[in-house]
Enzyme design. Structure first.
Site, mmCIF file in Angstrom:
data_model
loop_
_atom_site.group_PDB
_atom_site.id
_atom_site.type_symbol
_atom_site.label_atom_id
_atom_site.label_comp_id
_atom_site.label_asym_id
_atom_site.label_seq_id
_atom_site.Cartn_x
_atom_site.Cartn_y
_atom_site.Cartn_z
ATOM 1 N N SER A 9 0.859 -1.176 0.000
ATOM 2 C CA SER A 9 0.000 0.000 0.000
ATOM 3 C C SER A 9 0.899 1.231 0.000
ATOM 4 O O SER A 9 1.399 1.639 1.048
ATOM 5 C CB SER A 9 -0.907 -0.008 1.232
ATOM 6 N N CYS A 26 -0.195 7.731 0.097
ATOM 7 C CA CYS A 26 -0.955 8.524 -0.869
ATOM 8 C C CYS A 26 -0.325 9.891 -1.158
ATOM 9 O O CYS A 26 -0.527 10.458 -2.229
ATOM 10 C CB CYS A 26 -2.396 8.687 -0.410
#
Length: 84
Positions: free
Chosen positions: A14, A17
């Protein structure tokens, strides 16, 4: 490190962001927070026993990033299917 990921059956990743969003100024590969993903991307072709599968969360903005282009290219060169 290569020895830490060698022989893993699955990578579940992941990326942060911030390198890909407006709030993070979309610095992409210039953002130090993208470095771990780019490191794994460059390590992939060097593995003797690469993972059987790689799952990656698609954070907003990642799909149009240079980081994604590099990862997808590395995946395709190693015979993986790369899709968003």
């Amino acid at each position: 490190k290569r020895e830490e990921v060698e022989n893993a059956d699955l990578w579940l990743m992941s990326p942060p962001c911030q390198p890909y969003t407006r709030m993070g100024h979309r610095l992409d590969v210039q953002d130090l927070r993208a470095a771990p993903l780019l490191s794994l991307t460059s390590l992939l072709p060097k593995l003797q026993c690469p993972p059987k599968a790689i799952l990656l969360e698609n954070v907003v903005g990642f799909e149009t990033s240079e980081s994604w282009n590099r990862l997808a290219s590395a995946l395709l060169q190693q015979g993986y299917e790369a899709r968003l």
